[in-house]
Motif scaffolding. Structure first.
Motif, PDB file in Angstrom:
ATOM      1  N   GLN B   6       0.884  -1.150   0.000  1.00  0.00           N
ATOM      2  CA  GLN B   6       0.000   0.000   0.000  1.00  0.00           C
ATOM      3  C   GLN B   6       0.928   1.207   0.000  1.00  0.00           C
ATOM      4  O   GLN B   6       1.498   1.553   1.024  1.00  0.00           O
ATOM      5  CB  GLN B   6      -0.914  -0.011   1.234  1.00  0.00           C
ATOM      6  CG  GLN B   6      -1.907  -1.161   1.219  1.00  0.00           C
ATOM      7  CD  GLN B   6      -2.755  -1.192   2.481  1.00  0.00           C
ATOM      8  OE1 GLN B   6      -2.510  -1.994   3.380  1.00  0.00           O
ATOM      9  NE2 GLN B   6      -3.755  -0.342   2.548  1.00  0.00           N
ATOM     10  N   SER B  19     -13.143   8.600  -1.505  1.00  0.00           N
ATOM     11  CA  SER B  19     -11.823   8.157  -1.044  1.00  0.00           C
ATOM     12  C   SER B  19     -11.447   6.929  -1.859  1.00  0.00           C
ATOM     13  O   SER B  19     -12.260   6.009  -2.028  1.00  0.00           O
ATOM     14  CB  SER B  19     -11.856   7.765   0.432  1.00  0.00           C
ATOM     15  OG  SER B  19     -12.140   8.862   1.260  1.00  0.00           O
ATOM     16  N   LEU B  21      -8.479   4.078  -1.983  1.00  0.00           N
ATOM     17  CA  LEU B  21      -7.298   3.485  -1.369  1.00  0.00           C
ATOM     18  C   LEU B  21      -6.802   2.359  -2.267  1.00  0.00           C
ATOM     19  O   LEU B  21      -7.586   1.535  -2.724  1.00  0.00           O
ATOM     20  CB  LEU B  21      -7.617   2.945   0.023  1.00  0.00           C
ATOM     21  CG  LEU B  21      -8.026   4.013   1.037  1.00  0.00           C
ATOM     22  CD1 LEU B  21      -9.535   4.080   1.171  1.00  0.00           C
ATOM     23  CD2 LEU B  21      -7.390   3.754   2.378  1.00  0.00           C
ATOM     24  N   THR B 105      -2.952   2.207   5.089  1.00  0.00           N
ATOM     25  CA  THR B 105      -3.074   3.604   4.675  1.00  0.00           C
ATOM     26  C   THR B 105      -3.959   4.314   5.690  1.00  0.00           C
ATOM     27  O   THR B 105      -5.062   3.863   5.968  1.00  0.00           O
ATOM     28  CB  THR B 105      -3.709   3.731   3.277  1.00  0.00           C
ATOM     29  OG1 THR B 105      -2.852   3.134   2.303  1.00  0.00           O
ATOM     30  CG2 THR B 105      -3.937   5.201   2.921  1.00  0.00           C
ATOM     31  N   LEU B 107      -6.424   7.018   6.532  1.00  0.00           N
ATOM     32  CA  LEU B 107      -7.375   7.905   5.872  1.00  0.00           C
ATOM     33  C   LEU B 107      -7.899   8.938   6.863  1.00  0.00           C
ATOM     34  O   LEU B 107      -8.328   8.577   7.957  1.00  0.00           O
ATOM     35  CB  LEU B 107      -8.545   7.101   5.302  1.00  0.00           C
ATOM     36  CG  LEU B 107      -9.703   7.912   4.708  1.00  0.00           C
ATOM     37  CD1 LEU B 107      -9.244   8.672   3.465  1.00  0.00           C
ATOM     38  CD2 LEU B 107     -10.894   7.015   4.372  1.00  0.00           C
TER      39      LEU B 107
END
Lengths: 115, 111
Positions: B6, B19, B21, B105, B107
């Motif tokens: 990631q 969003s 990802l 990740t 967010l």
């Protein structure tokens, strides 16, 4: 119903001491995993139990680490002669026998600090 | 040897926007991919998954896309809400029920 529980939630120990971390999986879940998460890192696989089969120990970082699962339920992760690099959050997860999606149910983790 | 990557350690998005990802993997033998969400001081919780034989799975505001030829998957959250702020982990199932997790990740959904 009850989820996966882990104890203790926090453990501070001196370098060189042994520690035991406990995981109570969801009742009936046959697969149980241990992971650790060091600060700022992802989840590192440690060991996996599936029913009565021999555990997959391929992720254990050294022979100071061991784990057992008694009666196909509760599991204990033991770290002998702890080192400072063992400091991390140790997570346990279980998976039910049935179900199409291999969703893991995680416990809240044990935060281990080695001083 | 990171089998699941990631590459974005963090992402900030305005509330109401999308969003996205991303997750890349190297092992073509992975047969299932899962996304987990993690709040501080809690264990990860399952969000959504996709089998390697599919290219899309949708559940409410969450959609996962899988591009096997590119060995890439993405999680779309629309619309993003402040409560979505968390660390998101991509995971892949390999041989023998082993799971490999990405580094995550973080967010942040800004109100």
């Amino acid at each position: 119903g009850a989820g996966v529980s882990q104890s203790p939630s926090n453990k501070v120990t001196e370098k060189g001491k042994d520690v035991e971390l406990r995981c109570d999986p969801i009742s009936g879940h046959t697969a149980l995993y241990w992971y650790r998460q060091s600060l700022g890192q992802g989840l590192e696989f440690l060991i996996y139990f599936q029913g009565n089969s021999a555990p997959d120990k391929s992720g254990l970082p050294s022979d100071r680490f061991s784990a057992e699962r008694t009666g196909g339920s509760v599991s204990t992760l033991t770290i002998q002669r702890t080192q400072q690099e063992d400091s991390a959050v140790y997570l346990c997860a279980s998976i039910p026998t049935s179900g199409e999606v291999p969703e893991q149910y995680f416990g809240p983790g044990t935060r281990l600090t080695v001083t | 040897d990171q089998q699941v990557k990631q590459n974005s350690p963090s992402l900030s998005v305005q509330e109401g926007r999308i969003s996205i990802l991303n997750c890349d993997y190297t092992n073509s033998m992975f047969d299932y991919f899962l996304w987990y969400k993690k709040y501080p001081a809690e264990g990860p919780t399952f969000l959504i998954s996709i089998s390697s034989i599919k290219d899309k799975n949708e559940d409410g505001r969450f959609t996962v896309f899988l591009n096997k030829s590119a060995k890439h998957l993405s999680l779309h959250i629309v619309p993003s809400q402040p409560g979505d702020s968390a660390v998101y982990f991509c995971a892949a199932r390999g041989y023998g029920q082993n799971f490999v997790f990405g580094p995550g990740t973080r967010l942040s959904v800004l109100p």
